[in-house]
Design a protein around this motif. Structure first.
Motif, PDB file in Angstrom:
ATOM      1  N   ASP A   1      13.522  31.069  26.291  1.00 56.57           N
ATOM      2  CA  ASP A   1      12.427  30.120  26.094  1.00 56.57           C
ATOM      3  C   ASP A   1      12.282  29.169  27.278  1.00 56.57           C
ATOM      4  O   ASP A   1      11.175  28.837  27.678  1.00 56.57           O
ATOM      5  N   ALA A   2      13.402  28.738  27.824  1.00 57.43           N
ATOM      6  CA  ALA A   2      13.372  27.845  28.990  1.00 57.43           C
ATOM      7  C   ALA A   2      12.777  28.572  30.186  1.00 57.43           C
ATOM      8  O   ALA A   2      11.997  27.986  30.956  1.00 57.43           O
ATOM      9  N   TRP A   3      13.136  29.847  30.360  1.00 55.25           N
ATOM     10  CA  TRP A   3      12.588  30.620  31.473  1.00 55.25           C
ATOM     11  C   TRP A   3      11.081  30.782  31.314  1.00 55.25           C
ATOM     12  O   TRP A   3      10.327  30.612  32.280  1.00 55.25           O
ATOM     13  N   ILE A   4      10.631  31.082  30.116  1.00 59.22           N
ATOM     14  CA  ILE A   4       9.195  31.270  29.879  1.00 59.22           C
ATOM     15  C   ILE A   4       8.439  29.979  30.166  1.00 59.22           C
ATOM     16  O   ILE A   4       7.394  29.994  30.820  1.00 59.22           O
ATOM     17  N   LEU A   5       8.953  28.842  29.709  1.00 56.19           N
ATOM     18  CA  LEU A   5       8.292  27.562  29.963  1.00 56.19           C
ATOM     19  C   LEU A   5       8.220  27.246  31.456  1.00 56.19           C
ATOM     20  O   LEU A   5       7.168  26.829  31.961  1.00 56.19           O
ATOM     21  N   SER A   6       9.328  27.451  32.155  1.00 49.11           N
ATOM     22  CA  SER A   6       9.311  27.145  33.592  1.00 49.11           C
ATOM     23  C   SER A   6       8.425  28.133  34.355  1.00 49.11           C
ATOM     24  O   SER A   6       7.736  27.743  35.302  1.00 49.11           O
ATOM     25  N   THR A   7       8.404  29.376  33.933  1.00 48.81           N
ATOM     26  CA  THR A   7       7.545  30.375  34.580  1.00 48.81           C
ATOM     27  C   THR A   7       6.075  30.046  34.342  1.00 48.81           C
ATOM     28  O   THR A   7       5.254  30.139  35.261  1.00 48.81           O
ATOM     29  N   ASN A   8       5.739  29.649  33.118  1.00 49.58           N
ATOM     30  CA  ASN A   8       4.354  29.272  32.823  1.00 49.58           C
ATOM     31  C   ASN A   8       3.921  28.083  33.664  1.00 49.58           C
ATOM     32  O   ASN A   8       2.785  28.026  34.137  1.00 49.58           O
ATOM     33  N   SER A   9       4.812  27.144  33.872  1.00 48.68           N
ATOM     34  CA  SER A   9       4.514  25.987  34.709  1.00 48.68           C
ATOM     35  C   SER A   9       4.226  26.412  36.146  1.00 48.68           C
ATOM     36  O   SER A   9       3.270  25.933  36.772  1.00 48.68           O
ATOM     37  N   VAL A  10       5.036  27.320  36.661  1.00 47.29           N
ATOM     38  CA  VAL A  10       4.827  27.833  38.020  1.00 47.29           C
ATOM     39  C   VAL A  10       3.498  28.578  38.104  1.00 47.29           C
ATOM     40  O   VAL A  10       2.728  28.387  39.051  1.00 47.29           O
ATOM     41  N   ILE A  11       3.209  29.395  37.112  1.00 50.93           N
ATOM     42  CA  ILE A  11       1.960  30.163  37.114  1.00 50.93           C
ATOM     43  C   ILE A  11       0.751  29.227  37.113  1.00 50.93           C
ATOM     44  O   ILE A  11      -0.233  29.470  37.816  1.00 50.93           O
ATOM     45  N   LEU A  12       0.820  28.154  36.332  1.00 54.02           N
ATOM     46  CA  LEU A  12      -0.281  27.182  36.314  1.00 54.02           C
ATOM     47  C   LEU A  12      -0.519  26.575  37.690  1.00 54.02           C
ATOM     48  O   LEU A  12      -1.668  26.330  38.077  1.00 54.02           O
ATOM     49  N   LYS A  13       0.550  26.334  38.429  1.00 53.49           N
ATOM     50  CA  LYS A  13       0.421  25.741  39.760  1.00 53.49           C
ATOM     51  C   LYS A  13      -0.076  26.744  40.795  1.00 53.49           C
ATOM     52  O   LYS A  13      -0.889  26.424  41.648  1.00 53.49           O
ATOM     53  N   VAL A  14       0.432  27.962  40.708  1.00 53.21           N
ATOM     54  CA  VAL A  14       0.117  28.974  41.722  1.00 53.21           C
ATOM     55  C   VAL A  14      -1.243  29.616  41.468  1.00 53.21           C
ATOM     56  O   VAL A  14      -1.962  29.951  42.409  1.00 53.21           O
ATOM     57  N   PHE A  15      -1.596  29.805  40.200  1.00 59.06           N
ATOM     58  CA  PHE A  15      -2.851  30.477  39.840  1.00 59.06           C
ATOM     59  C   PHE A  15      -3.692  29.575  38.930  1.00 59.06           C
ATOM     60  O   PHE A  15      -3.801  29.832  37.727  1.00 59.06           O
ATOM     61  N   PRO A  16      -4.300  28.523  39.460  1.00 58.11           N
ATOM     62  CA  PRO A  16      -5.047  27.596  38.602  1.00 58.11           C
ATOM     63  C   PRO A  16      -6.255  28.221  37.902  1.00 58.11           C
ATOM     64  O   PRO A  16      -6.667  27.741  36.858  1.00 58.11           O
ATOM     65  N   ILE A  17      -6.776  29.312  38.444  1.00 57.39           N
ATOM     66  CA  ILE A  17      -7.952  29.938  37.844  1.00 57.39           C
ATOM     67  C   ILE A  17      -7.574  31.042  36.860  1.00 57.39           C
ATOM     68  O   ILE A  17      -8.085  31.099  35.748  1.00 57.39           O
ATOM     69  N   SER A  18      -6.671  31.917  37.237  1.00 56.25           N
ATOM     70  CA  SER A  18      -6.329  33.070  36.391  1.00 56.25           C
ATOM     71  C   SER A  18      -5.025  32.880  35.622  1.00 56.25           C
ATOM     72  O   SER A  18      -4.452  33.844  35.140  1.00 56.25           O
ATOM     73  N   SER A  19      -4.565  31.649  35.497  1.00 60.58           N
ATOM     74  CA  SER A  19      -3.277  31.403  34.844  1.00 60.58           C
ATOM     75  C   SER A  19      -3.269  31.828  33.380  1.00 60.58           C
ATOM     76  O   SER A  19      -2.245  32.310  32.884  1.00 60.58           O
ATOM     77  N   ALA A  20      -4.380  31.688  32.679  1.00 56.19           N
ATOM     78  CA  ALA A  20      -4.407  32.009  31.248  1.00 56.19           C
ATOM     79  C   ALA A  20      -4.014  33.456  30.984  1.00 56.19           C
ATOM     80  O   ALA A  20      -3.189  33.735  30.096  1.00 56.19           O
ATOM     81  N   SER A  21      -4.564  34.381  31.746  1.00 51.35           N
ATOM     82  CA  SER A  21      -4.247  35.794  31.520  1.00 51.35           C
ATOM     83  C   SER A  21      -2.795  36.108  31.901  1.00 51.35           C
ATOM     84  O   SER A  21      -2.122  36.898  31.238  1.00 51.35           O
TER      85      SER A  21
END
Length: 112
Positions: free
Chosen positions: A25-45
């Protein structure tokens, strides 16, 4: 965000996949945070893909829990590698709108 920074952040998440002390769960949360920063447009998918890693076909119920975990880790690593390739090929995403992009390349000249 620069390409090298985005790639570095994603590679860091790949390294964390193999950390036995890090909880899923911690890995998923931190990965989602990184994805939001790196891919601000396509992060949802991409976040949706990461969250669905736990979903496995019924035939995986017959294999050991450890094998299922390894399969999920491999799947997560493949997703992140694909995101890195996307940055290599297409560059990083920006949140600016189309009009800003249009005006960025437009020079305004003063009339004499």
């Amino acid at each position: 965000m620069r390409k090298t920074t985005g790639i570095k952040l994603l590679r860091s998440q790949i390294d964390k996949i193999h950390d036995r002390d890090l909880k899923r769960d911690a890995w998923i949360l931190s990965t989602n945070s990184v994805i939001l920063k790196v891919f601000p447009i396509s992060s949802a998918s991409k976040i949706s893909q990461i969250s669905k890693i736990e979903e496995t076909p019924d035939f995986f119920n017959d294999i050991s829990a450890q094998k299922r975990i390894e399969f999920r880790k491999l799947k997560a690593e493949q997703y992140l590698q694909n995101y890195i390739e996307e940055i290599d090929l297409l560059g990083t995403e920006t949140t600016s709108n189309k009009m800003e992009n249009f005006l960025k390349f437009f020079k305004f000249c003063k009339r004499k």
